[in-house]
Write an enzyme that holds these catalytic residues in place. Structure first.
Site, PDB file in Angstrom:
ATOM      1  N   LYS A 118       0.836  -1.087  -0.181  1.00 40.91           N
ATOM      2  CA  LYS A 118       0.083   0.037   0.256  1.00 40.91           C
ATOM      3  C   LYS A 118       0.874   1.220  -0.172  1.00 40.91           C
ATOM      4  O   LYS A 118       0.528   2.269  -0.641  1.00 40.91           O
ATOM      5  CB  LYS A 118      -0.975  -0.027   1.252  1.00 40.91           C
ATOM      6  CG  LYS A 118      -2.003  -0.935   1.025  1.00 40.91           C
ATOM      7  CD  LYS A 118      -3.510  -0.356   1.914  1.00 40.91           C
ATOM      8  CE  LYS A 118      -4.504  -1.206   1.627  1.00 40.91           C
ATOM      9  NZ  LYS A 118      -5.517  -1.068   2.443  1.00 40.91           N
ATOM     10  N   LYS A 200      -7.627 -11.877 -10.294  1.00 38.47           N
ATOM     11  CA  LYS A 200      -8.899 -11.982  -9.458  1.00 38.47           C
ATOM     12  C   LYS A 200      -9.966 -10.907  -9.927  1.00 38.47           C
ATOM     13  O   LYS A 200      -9.422  -9.751 -10.170  1.00 38.47           O
ATOM     14  CB  LYS A 200      -8.453 -11.722  -8.182  1.00 38.47           C
ATOM     15  CG  LYS A 200      -8.807 -12.869  -7.171  1.00 38.47           C
ATOM     16  CD  LYS A 200      -8.280 -12.895  -5.897  1.00 38.47           C
ATOM     17  CE  LYS A 200      -9.278 -11.929  -4.835  1.00 38.47           C
ATOM     18  NZ  LYS A 200      -8.756 -11.813  -3.496  1.00 38.47           N
ATOM     19  N   LYS A 203     -12.843  -4.614  -8.154  1.00 35.37           N
ATOM     20  CA  LYS A 203     -13.655  -3.282  -8.576  1.00 35.37           C
ATOM     21  C   LYS A 203     -12.793  -2.490  -9.508  1.00 35.37           C
ATOM     22  O   LYS A 203     -13.356  -1.470 -10.062  1.00 35.37           O
ATOM     23  CB  LYS A 203     -14.025  -2.810  -7.114  1.00 35.37           C
ATOM     24  CG  LYS A 203     -12.912  -2.303  -6.195  1.00 35.37           C
ATOM     25  CD  LYS A 203     -13.491  -1.494  -5.195  1.00 35.37           C
ATOM     26  CE  LYS A 203     -12.264  -1.129  -4.481  1.00 35.37           C
ATOM     27  NZ  LYS A 203     -11.466  -1.965  -3.416  1.00 35.37           N
TER      28      LYS A 203
END
Ligand code: TRP
Length: 338
Positions: A118, A200, A203
């Site tokens: 991140k 995968k 969104k």
């Protein structure tokens, strides 16, 4: 009298309200959670405090926290059988989070792969919260004396850290926290992107992603455009190595209809992809229709939703308060005088 209640093991999981739920979330996780309440005492919360580690639009964050709750209920998480709440509504999370921070080592936090990922992705906002996030997550879990934490593979390292910190604390102060275990469900399909079947469903790739709230015509279009395989046989056969697109569609179809791969192969024998893709689309549309309609009904009823998360937060706070009081006493804080 339900003698079972006292003996039920506790499960805790948090979901960041960072995006709308999609078919991968549903078939891979939430659908299975709905069945767990019979056997376990389950707590699920919208982890809005965690979402703050990445900059959020305030209005959107608030909207999504409530919308996600409605979607989880629509997916079958019964709010009477599960404790469903919004993390920041139970202030004990932040309070225990601080204390856990003081028992979590800089070195431990530095080894967390999610922090490394991140911070690479948000290089302009590597804030303290992003770094200490696993300590808050540990507090989320330990507050409820959880036995199990149902999470995906990506959260295993945080669960390990939670165990280490709980054991460290217990060694210093005597038995305080239950040491939890990760719970990686036996069932649950891994759903891949319709546009790129080797990654995968996510969104961040809206064309390959079917959202629970998508309209039927959008779902139909996404399945019609789904990437199949460029092999010459063009038949519906499960071969994950050579035909990942078809294998993914078969997994989806199998999950929503309950049919086995052999049954699916027989059903589409000699029919090719042109018949198969819309059939998967239709099956998904029919599975999601009642979920979307139920979620829409709830979203139109703000008072009902508010009552849901109020009741959830009250149930959660009752348990959280007990743990926090015990911890305050052990570490030497003065008992709250009012
Ligand atoms: N870190 C989890 C995620 O990003 C969300 C989360 C927060 C969580 N607190 C939790 C999961 C406690 C399980 C238990 O997916």
């Amino acid at each position: 009298m339900d003698n079972n209640t006292a003996a039920k093991k506790v499960m805790v999981s948090g979901i960041q309200p960072s995006g709308d739920l999609h078919l991968g979330n549903y078939l891979g996780a939430v659908k299975n959670w709905a069945g767990l309440a019979q056997e376990f005492d389950c707590y699920y919360f919208m982890a809005d405090l965690h979402s703050l580690t990445v900059r959020q639009d305030p209005k959107e964050l608030r909207r999504r926290s409530v919308a996600q709750l409605a979607q989880y209920v629509a997916c079958g998480l019964d709010p009477e059988e599960n404790t469903l709440f919004i993390q920041s509504n139970v202030h004990e999370h932040a309070e225990l989070g601080w204390i856990i921070n003081c028992y979590t080592m800089f070195g431990e936090l530095s080894r967390m792969t999610q922090f490394k990922d991140k911070s690479a992705k948000n290089a302009d906002n590597i804030n303290g919260g992003l770094f200490t996030y696993p300590a808050l997550m540990a507090a989320d879990i330990l507050l409820y004396q959880a036995d199990f934490v149902p999470v995906g593979q990506d959260q295993k390292q945080h669960c390990e850290l939670t165990r280490d910190v709980a054991m460290r604390f217990n060694n210093i102060y005597g038995d305080t926290f239950k040491v939890p275990e990760p719970y990686i469900p036996k069932v649950g399909a891994r759903i891949m992107s319709l546009g790129n079947p080797t990654s995968k469903m996510s969104k961040s790739d809206p064309q390959g992603c079917v959202f629970l709230m998508d309209k039927p015509e959008d779902i139909a279009r996404k399945f019609k455009r789904a990437v199949t395989d460029s092999d010459t046989e063009r038949c519906v056969r499960y071969d994950i190595e050579n035909k990942p697109g078809v294998a993914n569609l078969m997994s989806i179809y199998s999950s929503v209809t309950g049919k086995s791969f052999e049954e699916i192969e027989r059903e589409f024998d000699g029919k090719g992809y042109g018949a198969f893709k819309p059939a998967v689309g239709d099956a998904v549309i029919e599975t999601l229709r009642p979920i979307r309609e139920e979620a829409e009904r709830m979203l139109a009823d703000k008072a009902y939703l508010q009552q849901l998360y109020t009741q959830g937060a009250q149930k959660a706070a009752y348990v959280a308060r007990k743990t926090l009081r015990k911890v305050y006493k052990k570490v030497g804080l003065v008992e709250k005088p009012f």
